[in-house]
Each structure stands twice: as C-alpha cells, then as structure tokens.
Design a protein around this motif. Structure first.
Motif, short mmCIF file in Angstrom:
data_model
loop_
_atom_site.label_atom_id
_atom_site.label_comp_id
_atom_site.label_asym_id
_atom_site.label_seq_id
_atom_site.Cartn_x
_atom_site.Cartn_y
_atom_site.Cartn_z
N TYR A 28 -20.30 52.29 47.87
CA TYR A 28 -20.46 53.68 47.39
C TYR A 28 -21.41 54.46 48.31
CZ TYR A 28 -21.37 57.47 44.00
OH TYR A 28 -21.50 58.69 43.38
N GLY A 57 -16.43 58.40 46.07
CA GLY A 57 -16.77 57.28 45.19
C GLY A 57 -15.55 56.57 44.63
N SER A 58 -14.38 57.22 44.76
CA SER A 58 -13.18 56.63 44.14
C SER A 58 -12.76 55.34 44.85
CB SER A 58 -12.03 57.64 44.13
OG SER A 58 -11.78 58.09 45.43
N SER A 63 -14.81 53.12 46.20
CA SER A 63 -15.71 52.07 45.72
C SER A 63 -15.33 51.63 44.30
CB SER A 63 -17.14 52.58 45.72
OG SER A 63 -17.46 53.10 46.98
N THR A 64 -14.92 52.59 43.48
CA THR A 64 -14.48 52.26 42.13
C THR A 64 -13.25 51.35 42.20
OG1 THR A 64 -15.24 54.42 41.40
CG2 THR A 64 -13.77 53.25 39.91
#
Lengths: 148, 120
Positions: A50, A22-23, A25-26
């Motif tokens: 994500y 997920g990092s 996408s962040t």
C-alpha cells in the motif's frame, strides 16, 4: 496465470488516480487470504504494498506492480515512470519528504513510506534514476528460517 | 468494550456496519495522518480520525482496524462508505473533537497503541 514456479499477477498503476489508490494492495491481500498465508505476513505485505502503491499514485505518471508468490516467498516488484529519487539515503530517513500540500491533505507524505516498507519487509531493494523512475523489490519469506 | 458501548460513549451516529456492534474493542489509535497510521497502527484497533477520504477506509482495512470513528462531526464521502461496507468495517461519526473522543475512550479503559520507542 500460474507458472510452475508460483503465482504471478501484474497490475497497472495510474499516477494521480487517488480514487483507486490502494485497490491493488487490497487485491493482493485478498489473494493471500484465499491462499491461507499467515495473517501476520499478510498484514506486513499489505502495508508495504500500500505504501509503495501510494508513492506511485502520488509521484509517478504511471507504473506497474508485480506480485509473485511461490513456496518460499512473496515478492512485490514495482517500477514507475516518474521523477525518480535524487537522494535515496535521504528518502530512507523517517520524516524526509518531498510531498506537496495536496498529498499531505490526502493524509500522506509524512516521510514514513519508504522506511515503513523496509521495516515491514525481509528484504528491500530500491533503485532510482532521475527523470526516469523508481524501482522497488520487496521480499517477504513465508518461513523465517528462509530469511537470508 | 463492545463497539455499541463506544457508540453510546461518543454519542455517535452509525454510518455503516450496524450489524457489527458486538465487536470487542481494546485498543485505539488516533491520527489524521495515514502515513503514521500505517507506520504505528496495530491490528484490532479502532481508528479515530478527521480524514474522510477513501484512503482513511483503505488504510483501516490494510492495518486490520476493527472500526473507524470520524471525529469533529465529519463523515466519509459515498466512496468511503461503499468501501467500508464492502470491507465490512463499521463506521461511526461523533460530534466530539479528537481530544475529547480519545479522552472518553481512554478513561473507559481503551488503551493506545505502543509508542514508537516501545517497538523493537
């Protein structure tokens, strides 16, 4: 790097690395916020990337995400080395999943991922080869009139 | 309703984001399944969940949730709290079960996200 035709950034994904899942996408979300992209578009990009990122972490050995932003569109391309998808039509149906119990315990693997990526994007392409891997191309247009 | 009222209603412990208790909350969604939160979530909701891994915080950030309530006395691990602090997402923990926590919020005027059929 910032070529003339836009902004490109590439990220590497490690299969099974749930702590970092997920990092990317962040990070993409933060870049779009800095550039000042419309928040409703950012949200759609973030959700789709994500889902794609989680799929790669869950199913593949490794993969890459390319994030491309130009004056017209945002393009997310993913390619992974993994098992591939046997029946893409089936995988695109809501609720169809080949997830393991471990993936479900993570809160994923409900068979919503690929349909949800398609739902949030303007264009969605998927190709897959059994035993090789899966490629996604996900496009979001900055202005709705540019939609093809 | 302000987040601090939700803390009182759910007799919740504030795990992070104590400075954001004036956040206005109108909408809630409850699920342990992050796949469904991503598919059905709406911006600005408060997420009630029993899933405590960092993915719950990551998902809340991606869908632009205003806060997370962990039900059944659950608490996120250190990674989850660190991520919530970084992303400035308040985290609450209540002893109430999911159904009761949702019922209390609903009775006090918090509405749910749209049902799938309502969506175009």
């Amino acid at each position: 790097m910032e070529p003339e035709n836009g902004f490109i950034q590439e990220f590497k994904v490690k299969g099974g690395d749930f702590s970092k899942a997920g990092s990317i996408s962040t990070e993409i979300k933060e870049i779009l916020q800095e550039v000042g992209i419309d928040s409703s578009i950012i949200r759609r990009v973030a959700i789709a990337s994500y889902e794609a990122e989680m799929n790669m972490v869950m199913y593949s050995r490794k993969g890459e995400v390319s994030f491309i932003l130009d004056s017209v569109k945002i393009l997310i391309k993913t390619s992974d080395e993994g098992p591939g998808i046997e029946d893409i039509d089936k995988a695109m149906q809501e609720g169809f999943s080949t997830a393991t119990d471990e993936m479900r315990e993570m809160g994923f693997g409900a068979g919503m991922g690929l349909p949800n990526i398609k739902k949030h994007s303007d264009e969605f392409k998927i190709t897959s080869e059994i035993g090789k891997g899966t490629n996604l191309s996900i496009t979001f247009y900055l202005e709705q009139q540019n939609k093809q | 309703m302000k987040l601090r009222e939700i803390v009182n209603l759910l007799d919740a412990e504030i795990m992070s984001g104590a400075e954001n208790m004036d956040e206005e909350i109108k909408l809630a969604g409850a699920s342990d399944l992050m796949s469904d939160v991503l598919a059905f979530g709406q911006p600005g909701l408060i997420l009630l969940t029993g899933l405590t891994n960092p993915q719950s915080v990551r998902t809340a950030d991606i869908i632009e949730a205003k806060a997370i309530v962990y039900v059944r006395g659950k608490k996120p691990d250190a990674d989850g709290i660190a991520l919530a602090q970084k992303k400035k997402i308040p985290i609450l923990s209540t002893q109430f079960m999911m159904f009761k926590a949702c019922g209390i919020l609903y009775r006090n005027g918090i509405t749910g996200v749209s049902d799938p059929k309502d969506k175009s």
